[in-house]
Scaffold this motif. Structure first.
Motif, mmCIF file in Angstrom:
data_model
loop_
_atom_site.group_PDB
_atom_site.id
_atom_site.type_symbol
_atom_site.label_atom_id
_atom_site.label_comp_id
_atom_site.label_asym_id
_atom_site.label_seq_id
_atom_site.Cartn_x
_atom_site.Cartn_y
_atom_site.Cartn_z
ATOM 1 N N PHE A 155 0.752 -1.501 0.154
ATOM 2 C CA PHE A 155 0.048 0.060 0.389
ATOM 3 C C PHE A 155 1.035 1.200 -0.094
ATOM 4 C CE2 PHE A 155 -2.585 3.777 1.890
ATOM 5 C CZ PHE A 155 -3.883 3.146 1.423
ATOM 6 N N ASN A 156 0.721 2.145 -0.792
ATOM 7 C CA ASN A 156 1.259 3.388 -1.218
ATOM 8 C C ASN A 156 0.369 4.539 -1.507
ATOM 9 O OD1 ASN A 156 1.910 5.579 -1.995
ATOM 10 N ND2 ASN A 156 4.327 4.937 -2.300
ATOM 11 N N GLN A 157 -0.476 5.091 -0.411
ATOM 12 C CA GLN A 157 -1.359 6.162 -0.102
ATOM 13 C C GLN A 157 -1.111 7.203 -1.660
ATOM 14 O OE1 GLN A 157 -4.012 6.771 1.885
ATOM 15 N NE2 GLN A 157 -4.747 7.875 0.185
ATOM 16 N N ALA A 158 0.049 7.496 -2.081
ATOM 17 C CA ALA A 158 -0.303 8.504 -3.737
ATOM 18 C C ALA A 158 -0.611 7.391 -5.068
ATOM 19 C CB ALA A 158 1.351 9.667 -3.447
ATOM 20 N N ALA A 159 0.796 6.692 -4.719
ATOM 21 C CA ALA A 159 -0.380 5.537 -5.716
ATOM 22 C C ALA A 159 -1.462 5.116 -5.371
ATOM 23 C CB ALA A 159 0.756 4.225 -5.514
ATOM 24 N N PHE A 160 -1.940 4.589 -4.620
ATOM 25 C CA PHE A 160 -3.473 4.096 -4.814
ATOM 26 C C PHE A 160 -4.186 5.322 -5.262
ATOM 27 C CE2 PHE A 160 -7.948 4.852 -2.744
ATOM 28 C CZ PHE A 160 -8.249 3.208 -3.176
ATOM 29 N N GLU A 161 -3.965 6.823 -5.338
ATOM 30 C CA GLU A 161 -5.078 7.619 -5.789
ATOM 31 C C GLU A 161 -4.734 8.190 -6.741
ATOM 32 O OE1 GLU A 161 -4.040 11.183 -2.457
ATOM 33 O OE2 GLU A 161 -4.927 10.288 -0.721
ATOM 34 N N ALA A 162 -3.744 7.486 -7.545
ATOM 35 C CA ALA A 162 -2.926 7.827 -8.818
ATOM 36 C C ALA A 162 -4.135 6.689 -9.549
ATOM 37 C CB ALA A 162 -2.041 8.000 -9.179
ATOM 38 N N ALA A 163 -4.058 5.801 -9.162
ATOM 39 C CA ALA A 163 -4.584 4.313 -9.961
ATOM 40 C C ALA A 163 -5.973 4.756 -9.818
ATOM 41 C CB ALA A 163 -4.070 3.194 -9.245
ATOM 42 N N THR A 164 -6.863 4.959 -8.765
ATOM 43 C CA THR A 164 -8.073 5.106 -7.863
ATOM 44 C C THR A 164 -9.186 6.475 -8.977
ATOM 45 O OG1 THR A 164 -8.218 5.415 -6.021
ATOM 46 C CG2 THR A 164 -8.091 3.574 -6.623
ATOM 47 N N GLY A 165 -7.805 7.705 -9.153
ATOM 48 C CA GLY A 165 -8.637 8.607 -9.158
ATOM 49 C C GLY A 165 -9.443 9.091 -8.021
ATOM 50 N N SER A 166 -9.019 8.962 -6.792
ATOM 51 C CA SER A 166 -9.707 9.461 -5.934
ATOM 52 C C SER A 166 -9.116 9.417 -4.433
ATOM 53 C CB SER A 166 -10.769 8.141 -5.725
ATOM 54 O OG SER A 166 -11.311 7.168 -5.277
ATOM 55 N N ARG A 167 -9.496 9.796 -2.973
ATOM 56 C CA ARG A 167 -8.425 10.152 -2.314
ATOM 57 C C ARG A 167 -9.528 9.238 -0.760
ATOM 58 N NH1 ARG A 167 -5.134 14.307 0.083
ATOM 59 N NH2 ARG A 167 -4.606 14.713 -2.397
ATOM 60 N N ARG A 168 -9.328 8.750 -0.059
ATOM 61 C CA ARG A 168 -9.067 7.765 0.710
ATOM 62 C C ARG A 168 -8.675 7.655 2.251
ATOM 63 N NH1 ARG A 168 -13.154 7.720 -3.049
ATOM 64 N NH2 ARG A 168 -14.954 6.202 -3.455
ATOM 65 N N SER A 169 -8.689 8.055 3.349
ATOM 66 C CA SER A 169 -8.230 8.025 4.420
ATOM 67 C C SER A 169 -8.894 6.110 5.208
ATOM 68 C CB SER A 169 -8.849 9.177 5.428
ATOM 69 O OG SER A 169 -8.165 10.027 5.058
ATOM 70 N N PHE A 170 -7.980 5.098 4.981
ATOM 71 C CA PHE A 170 -8.237 4.097 5.713
ATOM 72 C C PHE A 170 -8.205 3.896 6.793
ATOM 73 C CE2 PHE A 170 -7.505 3.439 1.231
ATOM 74 C CZ PHE A 170 -7.792 2.633 0.846
ATOM 75 N N VAL A 171 -9.233 3.283 7.506
ATOM 76 C CA VAL A 171 -9.503 3.735 8.843
ATOM 77 C C VAL A 171 -9.002 2.546 10.333
ATOM 78 C CG1 VAL A 171 -10.314 5.719 8.979
ATOM 79 C CG2 VAL A 171 -11.450 4.028 9.548
ATOM 80 N N GLN A 172 -9.599 1.055 9.947
ATOM 81 C CA GLN A 172 -8.953 0.195 9.738
ATOM 82 C C GLN A 172 -8.723 -0.403 9.057
ATOM 83 O OE1 GLN A 172 -13.339 -0.984 11.766
ATOM 84 N NE2 GLN A 172 -13.217 -2.875 11.536
#
Length: 180
Positions: free
Chosen positions: A30-47
């Protein structure tokens, strides 16, 4: 990271870049920046959740009507048939499903956005499933749709009836289910 589009446009399978040699392998799970680039969305994971299932165990189809959860699902041991169902009545794809095989070998992850039900069938002797969620588990808002609802017509790859929990045996039909 490679993005593999699915039949439901918001659900994506993500394939990480893996560095492997005779010593083993390394990949960034998991990499937040790579996830956002791949999905086109900004999400925060809490669990983060970890589930182990024996071959033939089917979990789902679960979703929450409030505190809806987006899920990033991966398998660290074994193999599953992973399913997402659109539960947003206002969506043009309401009641449609998509699926992918996720395994420790293929290292793929499925991004299932908020508003979708999720379920999986363990295909290997056992399967360890890890998933991140965008909101906390709230049992008072959890709902379940029947895995074998003929209105869904999910093509589960099982030769015999799966092993289910009491909750999953008593899931609602799609036509009667509360939507997101």
């Amino acid at each position: 990271m490679k993005v593999l589009p699915q039949s439901l446009p918001e659900v994506l399978v993500l394939e990480p870049s893996v560095q492997a040699d005779d010593r083993g392998f390394f990949f960034e799970s998991f990499n937040q920046a790579a996830f956002e680039a791949a999905t086109g969305s900004r999400r925060s994971f809490v669990q983060d959740n970890h589930s182990r299932s024996a071959r033939g165990v089917l979990r789902g189809l679960h979703y929450q009507v409030r505190q809806t959860q987006g899920k990033l699902v991966r398998v660290c041991a074994g193999e599953i048939f992973d399913v997402a169902v659109d539960m947003r009545r206002s969506s043009p794809t309401f009641g449609r499903w998509t699926a992918a095989v996720l395994s420790a070998d293929n290292r793929r992850q499925m991004w299932i956005p908020e508003g979708f039900a999720h379920g999986f069938l363990a295909l290997s002797e056992s399967a360890d499933v890890l998933y991140k969620t965008t909101d906390y588990y709230a049992p008072q808002y959890e709902r379940c749709v029947r895995w074998d609802d003929p209105d869904l017509g999910i093509a589960w790859p099982c030769a015999q009836p799966p092993t289910l929990s009491a909750k999953d045996l008593n899931g609602a039909r799609l036509r009667d289910a509360e939507s997101c």
